[in-house]
Design a protein around this motif. Sequence first.
Motif, PDB file in Angstrom:
ATOM      1  N   ALA A 157       0.810  -1.221   0.000  1.00  0.00           N
ATOM      2  CA  ALA A 157       0.000   0.000   0.000  1.00  0.00           C
ATOM      3  C   ALA A 157       0.842   1.268   0.000  1.00  0.00           C
ATOM      4  CB  ALA A 157      -0.936  -0.017   1.211  1.00  0.00           C
ATOM      5  N   VAL A 158       2.169   1.132   0.004  1.00  0.00           N
ATOM      6  CA  VAL A 158       3.030   2.321   0.044  1.00  0.00           C
ATOM      7  C   VAL A 158       2.815   3.195  -1.180  1.00  0.00           C
ATOM      8  CG1 VAL A 158       5.428   3.097  -0.090  1.00  0.00           C
ATOM      9  CG2 VAL A 158       4.773   1.347   1.558  1.00  0.00           C
ATOM     10  N   ALA A 159       2.804   2.584  -2.375  1.00  0.00           N
ATOM     11  CA  ALA A 159       2.630   3.365  -3.606  1.00  0.00           C
ATOM     12  C   ALA A 159       1.281   4.057  -3.622  1.00  0.00           C
ATOM     13  CB  ALA A 159       2.792   2.461  -4.813  1.00  0.00           C
ATOM     14  N   GLU A 160       0.234   3.368  -3.246  1.00  0.00           N
ATOM     15  CA  GLU A 160      -1.091   3.982  -3.218  1.00  0.00           C
ATOM     16  C   GLU A 160      -1.133   5.111  -2.196  1.00  0.00           C
ATOM     17  OE1 GLU A 160      -4.305   1.289  -2.894  1.00  0.00           O
ATOM     18  OE2 GLU A 160      -3.461  -0.195  -4.261  1.00  0.00           O
ATOM     19  N   ARG A 161      -0.487   4.857  -1.046  1.00  0.00           N
ATOM     20  CA  ARG A 161      -0.462   5.921  -0.039  1.00  0.00           C
ATOM     21  C   ARG A 161       0.195   7.184  -0.599  1.00  0.00           C
ATOM     22  NH1 ARG A 161       1.987   3.358   3.471  1.00  0.00           N
ATOM     23  NH2 ARG A 161       0.228   2.697   4.778  1.00  0.00           N
ATOM     24  N   GLU A 162       1.310   7.018  -1.275  1.00  0.00           N
ATOM     25  CA  GLU A 162       2.009   8.194  -1.815  1.00  0.00           C
ATOM     26  C   GLU A 162       1.160   8.919  -2.867  1.00  0.00           C
ATOM     27  OE1 GLU A 162       5.675   6.795  -3.310  1.00  0.00           O
ATOM     28  OE2 GLU A 162       6.603   6.489  -1.329  1.00  0.00           O
ATOM     29  N   ILE A 163       0.508   8.182  -3.757  1.00  0.00           N
ATOM     30  CA  ILE A 163      -0.307   8.807  -4.801  1.00  0.00           C
ATOM     31  C   ILE A 163      -1.493   9.539  -4.190  1.00  0.00           C
ATOM     32  CG2 ILE A 163      -1.814   8.308  -6.762  1.00  0.00           C
ATOM     33  CD1 ILE A 163       0.088   6.027  -7.494  1.00  0.00           C
ATOM     34  N   ILE A 164      -2.188   8.881  -3.249  1.00  0.00           N
ATOM     35  CA  ILE A 164      -3.363   9.534  -2.646  1.00  0.00           C
ATOM     36  C   ILE A 164      -2.942  10.745  -1.832  1.00  0.00           C
ATOM     37  CG2 ILE A 164      -5.233   9.200  -0.995  1.00  0.00           C
ATOM     38  CD1 ILE A 164      -5.430   6.312  -1.963  1.00  0.00           C
ATOM     39  N   GLN A 165      -1.838  10.605  -1.081  1.00  0.00           N
ATOM     40  CA  GLN A 165      -1.375  11.763  -0.309  1.00  0.00           C
ATOM     41  C   GLN A 165      -0.957  12.922  -1.222  1.00  0.00           C
ATOM     42  OE1 GLN A 165       1.684  10.174   2.233  1.00  0.00           O
ATOM     43  NE2 GLN A 165       0.205   9.530   3.829  1.00  0.00           N
ATOM     44  N   ARG A 166      -0.282  12.610  -2.335  1.00  0.00           N
ATOM     45  CA  ARG A 166       0.088  13.667  -3.282  1.00  0.00           C
ATOM     46  C   ARG A 166      -1.156  14.308  -3.886  1.00  0.00           C
ATOM     47  NH1 ARG A 166       4.359  11.580  -7.522  1.00  0.00           N
ATOM     48  NH2 ARG A 166       3.961  13.703  -8.309  1.00  0.00           N
ATOM     49  N   ALA A 167      -2.176  13.464  -4.205  1.00  0.00           N
ATOM     50  CA  ALA A 167      -3.412  14.029  -4.758  1.00  0.00           C
ATOM     51  C   ALA A 167      -4.077  14.957  -3.752  1.00  0.00           C
ATOM     52  CB  ALA A 167      -4.351  12.897  -5.158  1.00  0.00           C
ATOM     53  N   PHE A 168      -4.100  14.543  -2.460  1.00  0.00           N
ATOM     54  CA  PHE A 168      -4.675  15.433  -1.451  1.00  0.00           C
ATOM     55  C   PHE A 168      -3.815  16.694  -1.281  1.00  0.00           C
ATOM     56  CE2 PHE A 168      -7.424  11.984   0.198  1.00  0.00           C
ATOM     57  CZ  PHE A 168      -8.577  12.718   0.383  1.00  0.00           C
ATOM     58  N   GLY A 169      -2.505  16.519  -1.422  1.00  0.00           N
ATOM     59  CA  GLY A 169      -1.645  17.704  -1.330  1.00  0.00           C
ATOM     60  C   GLY A 169      -1.919  18.696  -2.449  1.00  0.00           C
ATOM     61  N   ILE A 170      -2.132  18.203  -3.663  1.00  0.00           N
ATOM     62  CA  ILE A 170      -2.468  19.077  -4.784  1.00  0.00           C
ATOM     63  C   ILE A 170      -3.807  19.764  -4.522  1.00  0.00           C
ATOM     64  CG2 ILE A 170      -3.071  19.120  -7.228  1.00  0.00           C
ATOM     65  CD1 ILE A 170      -1.083  16.811  -7.608  1.00  0.00           C
ATOM     66  N   ALA A 171      -4.784  18.993  -4.034  1.00  0.00           N
ATOM     67  CA  ALA A 171      -6.106  19.566  -3.779  1.00  0.00           C
ATOM     68  C   ALA A 171      -6.033  20.658  -2.714  1.00  0.00           C
ATOM     69  CB  ALA A 171      -7.079  18.468  -3.365  1.00  0.00           C
ATOM     70  N   MET A 172      -5.258  20.388  -1.648  1.00  0.00           N
ATOM     71  CA  MET A 172      -5.136  21.398  -0.594  1.00  0.00           C
ATOM     72  C   MET A 172      -4.398  22.626  -1.120  1.00  0.00           C
ATOM     73  SD  MET A 172      -4.272  18.894   2.617  1.00  0.00           S
ATOM     74  CE  MET A 172      -4.093  20.246   3.749  1.00  0.00           C
ATOM     75  N   GLY A 173      -3.426  22.427  -2.031  1.00  0.00           N
ATOM     76  CA  GLY A 173      -2.710  23.555  -2.604  1.00  0.00           C
ATOM     77  C   GLY A 173      -3.563  24.379  -3.557  1.00  0.00           C
ATOM     78  N   LEU A 174      -4.574  23.779  -4.180  1.00  0.00           N
ATOM     79  CA  LEU A 174      -5.445  24.483  -5.102  1.00  0.00           C
ATOM     80  C   LEU A 174      -6.555  25.256  -4.397  1.00  0.00           C
ATOM     81  CD1 LEU A 174      -5.890  21.837  -7.967  1.00  0.00           C
ATOM     82  CD2 LEU A 174      -4.561  23.954  -8.026  1.00  0.00           C
ATOM     83  N   ALA A 175      -6.748  25.032  -3.097  1.00  0.00           N
ATOM     84  CA  ALA A 175      -7.824  25.734  -2.386  1.00  0.00           C
ATOM     85  C   ALA A 175      -7.649  27.244  -2.427  1.00  0.00           C
ATOM     86  CB  ALA A 175      -7.907  25.221  -0.949  1.00  0.00           C
ATOM     87  N   PRO A 176      -6.459  27.819  -2.190  1.00  0.00           N
ATOM     88  CA  PRO A 176      -6.300  29.288  -2.327  1.00  0.00           C
ATOM     89  C   PRO A 176      -6.559  29.774  -3.747  1.00  0.00           C
ATOM     90  CG  PRO A 176      -4.529  28.366  -1.044  1.00  0.00           C
ATOM     91  CD  PRO A 176      -5.270  27.211  -1.639  1.00  0.00           C
TER      92      PRO A 176
END
Length: 579
Positions: free
Chosen positions: A58-77
């Motif tokens: 699950a390491v690869a999936e964790r990294e992809i999902i966390q990166r996707a959430f990071g992009i989403a949080m960065g797009l909020a502003p």
Amino acid sequence: MTQATTGWFSSLAVRLLIFLSVALIPIGLLAVMQTGDIVRRAENRADAALAGLTRDAAVAEREIIQRAFGIAMGLAPFARASWDTEDECAQGLSELIEQQEMAVTAGFIRSDGEMWCASTGETFDFSDYPGWSDNVAAREPTVNVNPRAPISKRPVVTVSQPFTRNGAFAGFVFVSVPHESLALGRSIVDGSGLTVVTFTSGGEILTAMGHEESNPAGVLPVSRSLEDLGSGPVVQFRDTSVSGDPRSYSVSPILDGTVYALGTWVPTPHGATGPFSIKPEFFPIIMWLTSLGVAFATVYRLVMRHLSKLRRQMRAFAKTRRLPDPSNDRDVSGEIRELQQSFADMAETVLHDEAEMEQLVHDKNVLLKEVHHRVKNNLQLISSIMNMQMRELKSREAKAVVRRLQERVLGLATIHRNLYRTENLSKVNAPQMLTELTDQILALADAGQGSFDVDRKFADINLYPDQAVPLSLLVAEATTNSMKYLGTGTGRWVRMRLTVVDETQILLEITNSKPESESDLAPHTADQGTGLGTNLMRAFALQLGGQLDFEDQPDQFSVRIVFTWLGFDAEDQDAQEAA
């Protein structure tokens, strides 16, 4: 001969197996406890390996999902800044997606469900989309899988991050990644029999990879739902799958409270592998049986087989009096060898003692026969002297008295003659002795003129000398008495019977006919009536232990006695036949 007990429990092998089994019970219990501890340790190691593989997969999936959430949080502003500039917003998102290799689509959705800005430049109304109202009500980060996204038209996994504008909930920022990009951990699970299923806290399956990836619903546990498994930390348990297989399960969070990984496999039975697999529960039994077999084989080789051989030698010696052959076995222990030597010495001593005893018995028999022979000769000499004396006597009464005495002496001589002629001095054949005795008495008896009939039937029995002697003297007196009162007329007879009444009683009966009148008696008989013969018969009957009875009828007179037969038992018969 005393027979040995031959019950199954009396066997040394059976008792040895029972005692060894009891003695090995503590070892068996210890083996059970050790096996149980080994099995538990093996299960713990297997569970730890399952948890480790699940986390690694699950390491690869964790990294992809966390990166996707990071992009989403960065797009909020950016979403708040471009609220009123849709064209600039779409262009900015498009440039961002081109820079991100993993993302497919990104966009902003207002709280009313309208997607007013997307990297594709399209708009879409999600107000009627399944689950939208729940997401708006929850206002929490979510992950969803869509087999055919409405914007990208391909299978994607979408992460949604809520954002605010002017302090109020404004909508969601979403980022979609290709569904196949989440299966990067397949190389870890391939060949291990492991199946990893990722799912959301709401119970939605995101991905499946590994042994059963084509049927992820079939490997899920029966007693626990995915919603329950997504409500806590790492979980290790065993359960039956929907397909009916017993499985081990491990749950590891990918994103706490949002996405989880479920790893499962069919546990390998603990024990020997290969064509002869053995369950661990059988190890203590196999160990106990092996220990029992080794112990029994050792005792049998060192002790029991030598004892069996010694037993056969003893039986052979008891039957044939054959001395045992000396043992040349090199593996015979000192104690067994000493036992064999003791038996050989004892057997040799027994044979020597038996030979001496047989010689003593033979010498004794020779001496006794010689004694009986000399007594018989002396009695015959006395009878001859009496015969010479009778020639000198003139009185008829005196001759009759001497003749009666001579008959008694000859009766004793007949008994002694039978005793020294017999092979076994402790056993006298009754019919042979009585026949010779009565023949002699009948030949010497003076019954007057004419002939008479003699009917003799003697049962074929053997007697001890203690009974043979008084019985023969009693028969001699009774026969002489019959001759005395038989008379001189015609139709005279004498009947003699020796019968076995039952197993222990013998009947002796001597009957003679009576003359019609006293004038028919022999001339020398009418005045003889001293009663000496009767007294002698009573004395002999007393020695036999019986009761003497007389029966006087008009035409016949009977003497009858019933006494106890001191028969020979089986051991006495064997001993006498061997002698």
